[in-house]
Design an enzyme around this catalytic site. Sequence first.
Site, short mmCIF file in Angstrom:
data_model
loop_
_atom_site.label_atom_id
_atom_site.label_comp_id
_atom_site.label_asym_id
_atom_site.label_seq_id
_atom_site.Cartn_x
_atom_site.Cartn_y
_atom_site.Cartn_z
N HIS A 111 -5.15 -9.09 3.82
CA HIS A 111 -4.05 -9.26 4.78
C HIS A 111 -4.54 -9.54 6.19
O HIS A 111 -3.97 -10.37 6.91
CB HIS A 111 -3.17 -8.01 4.75
CG HIS A 111 -3.91 -6.72 4.99
ND1 HIS A 111 -3.46 -5.75 5.84
CD2 HIS A 111 -5.09 -6.25 4.50
CE1 HIS A 111 -4.32 -4.74 5.84
NE2 HIS A 111 -5.31 -5.02 5.04
N ASP B 165 0.81 -1.22 0.00
CA ASP B 165 0.00 0.00 0.00
C ASP B 165 0.84 1.27 0.00
O ASP B 165 0.44 2.29 -0.58
CB ASP B 165 -0.96 0.01 1.20
CG ASP B 165 -2.19 -0.86 0.93
OD1 ASP B 165 -2.18 -1.61 -0.06
OD2 ASP B 165 -3.16 -0.79 1.73
N ASP C 218 -10.53 -1.88 12.27
CA ASP C 218 -9.58 -2.88 11.76
C ASP C 218 -9.16 -3.86 12.86
O ASP C 218 -9.18 -5.08 12.67
CB ASP C 218 -8.34 -2.20 11.18
CG ASP C 218 -8.63 -1.61 9.80
OD1 ASP C 218 -9.70 -1.92 9.25
OD2 ASP C 218 -7.80 -0.84 9.30
N LYS D 193 0.35 -6.58 1.92
CA LYS D 193 -0.37 -5.31 1.79
C LYS D 193 0.08 -4.34 2.87
O LYS D 193 0.26 -3.15 2.60
CB LYS D 193 -1.87 -5.55 1.88
CG LYS D 193 -2.70 -4.30 1.57
CD LYS D 193 -4.16 -4.66 1.40
CE LYS D 193 -4.92 -3.57 0.66
NZ LYS D 193 -5.17 -2.39 1.46
N GLU E 294 -11.17 -4.68 2.14
CA GLU E 294 -10.46 -5.50 1.16
C GLU E 294 -11.34 -6.63 0.63
O GLU E 294 -11.22 -7.07 -0.49
CB GLU E 294 -9.18 -6.06 1.78
CG GLU E 294 -8.01 -5.08 1.85
CD GLU E 294 -8.12 -4.06 2.97
OE1 GLU E 294 -9.22 -3.88 3.56
OE2 GLU E 294 -7.08 -3.43 3.25
#
Length: 653
Positions: A390, A50, A317, A416, A345
Amino acid sequence: MTAYLDLPALRRASGTVKLPGSKSISNRMLLLAALAEGETEIRDLLDSDDTRVMLAALQKVGVGVTALGVNSYRVSGCAGIFPGKEADLFMGNAGTAIRPLTAALALSGGHYRLSGVPRMHERPIGDLVDGLRQIGCDVRYTANEGYPPLEIFPAEIKLAAPIRVRGDVSSQFLTALLMALPLTGKTAMIEVTTELISKPYIEITLNLMARFGVTVEREGWQRFTIAAGQHYRSPGLLHVEGDASAASYFLAAGAIGGGPVRVEGVGRQSIQGDVRFADALETLGARITWGDNFIEAAAPMSGKLKAFDLYLNHIPDAAMTLAVVALFADGPCKLRNIASWRVKETDRIAAMATELRKLGAMVEEGSDWLAVSPPPTLLPNVAIDTYDDHRMAMCFSLDALGGVPVRINDPGCVAKTFPQYFDAFGAIAAPVIAIDGPSASGKGTVAQRVAAVLGFHFLDSGALYRLTALAAMRANVALDDEAGVARVAAALPAEFVGEQVLLAGDDVTAAIRAEDVGVGASKVAALPAVRSALFDRQRAYRRFPGLVADGRDMGSVVFPEALVKVFLTASAEARGERRYKQLIDKGMPDNMWPLLQDIVQDLRERDARDAARSVAPLKKCDDAGLVDTTPMGIEEAVAAVMEMVHRKLPFFN
Ligand code: DC
């Protein structure tokens, strides 16, 4: 690229992990540095897919980026005007890159095309584009309405009314507008028309903008005003703090696998909302310790982690990690207010539910919640699909800590945000078998055989002390010059290639076995500074699927958390005879054969020196199993150790 990674059954996790740089901070800092006036040096930048996408895009629009060293860059700011007016930009699957860049480019008077991987073309960007169109930006969809790919054209910007933007799909749309609007130089206002999710990420944005000299007035989470005349100015040097989302896997490992596990790079001073994951773990009963630049987690004093029912919008996350932690809780758990998982994702709610069920959990899902009932025992040997996400791969590695082997499909997707993830996880969770004992006890041979049977890595720590002695002798450093020898140990250019030992490329396999080097090794091994200089190097051998470590202090100092500890010994007479035979077998002429009693005497003196030194003396730890090989051959000794291994690691044969 390997198709899958098999993690062994794991029981315990403990140790320290230095975190890679935060993705959210890395990509924001890069863009702000690019837009600023002046040069910015950024240290500890995350090296991952990223951030590479962001670096490449900035270079394509003419921003000067120079690599200065490991994870350090100098960005030559363009003072708000990208020099490149025409570019085709590939954004991979990096939401933190495409959203803010779209906004900045839409205000830059150029012609740009932005596209990504197929999943990126399914991730919404319509709310941001709507916001940009309100001030005259010309942003067009080239495939599906509301989704990348996008094409941007020069346009006249009119900042009259406040920009109205939704905040309930992704907070990145607001972040993108906030970061880009100072380019207009005019007063800009943003109104968030819905509830705002993931607020802590907006705090990161505002905090970093302030470091570049732009302040935003905020009324609650509804109205944001950027006063006219503000421009980004480089603050000079910046450090990226560790990734708090990545920290969640290690903290969870500590809470599940005993711990303590310490993560370095985030702590009390962190500006990332995901550090609040540690608070969530604490409510489950984990023991958490905070430092300025570290967080540590250990399992509850007694019993399992407690079942939970939590609102997790503030840590979207890191909350994924809790879904897997739920497998280890003492009852049904619920994760609420996690709707944004569906546009990440992958559809993370659906993916989580599917994979948790494979392990035997009962799972229910709603539009913005997930309920997980842990199974009585986890199902072994499950193949986990990772959906090019990921976080799915990192989350499900924790499952192995339930004492079951697990297969992670497409493990490379961790690149990632955390290319070294499985090495870092191995460094705190891979099983270690520590085999300590005196010289000539046969432990080197036994340890090597055990490693071969298990397919584990092998550390001959004695070889590191021998290499240090040899390197010091070659560099004319006196063996009692503690600081000098420690410097040699810290910079030891040693490599182990199969059976070969290389020192600065020179084959020293035989040389380090010479008697004078052995005596030298025993001298340098008594110096505390030398021992600490070799400490991290030895710890780095702890990797999947596991490690057999051979030495004097493997179980007591270097790997105190080792799952199996063996103290392998034999009487001095038996060891003397073995050494005697070895010397003769090596082809020593018979007129040079030493006296057996001299060898025995020499071994006793060496034992005494190793046992008497102040640091890491040779001794059997209380929790080590004793194997006395006096009456045994090598095969019997290997079998005795393997029996101990099987008791602790039933899945290994
Ligand atoms: O096992 P060996 O003979 O190769 O070890 C060489 C020397 O290094 C020996 O004198 C003991 C020392 N040593 C140590 O102090 N700690 C270790 N972990 C391994 C070896």
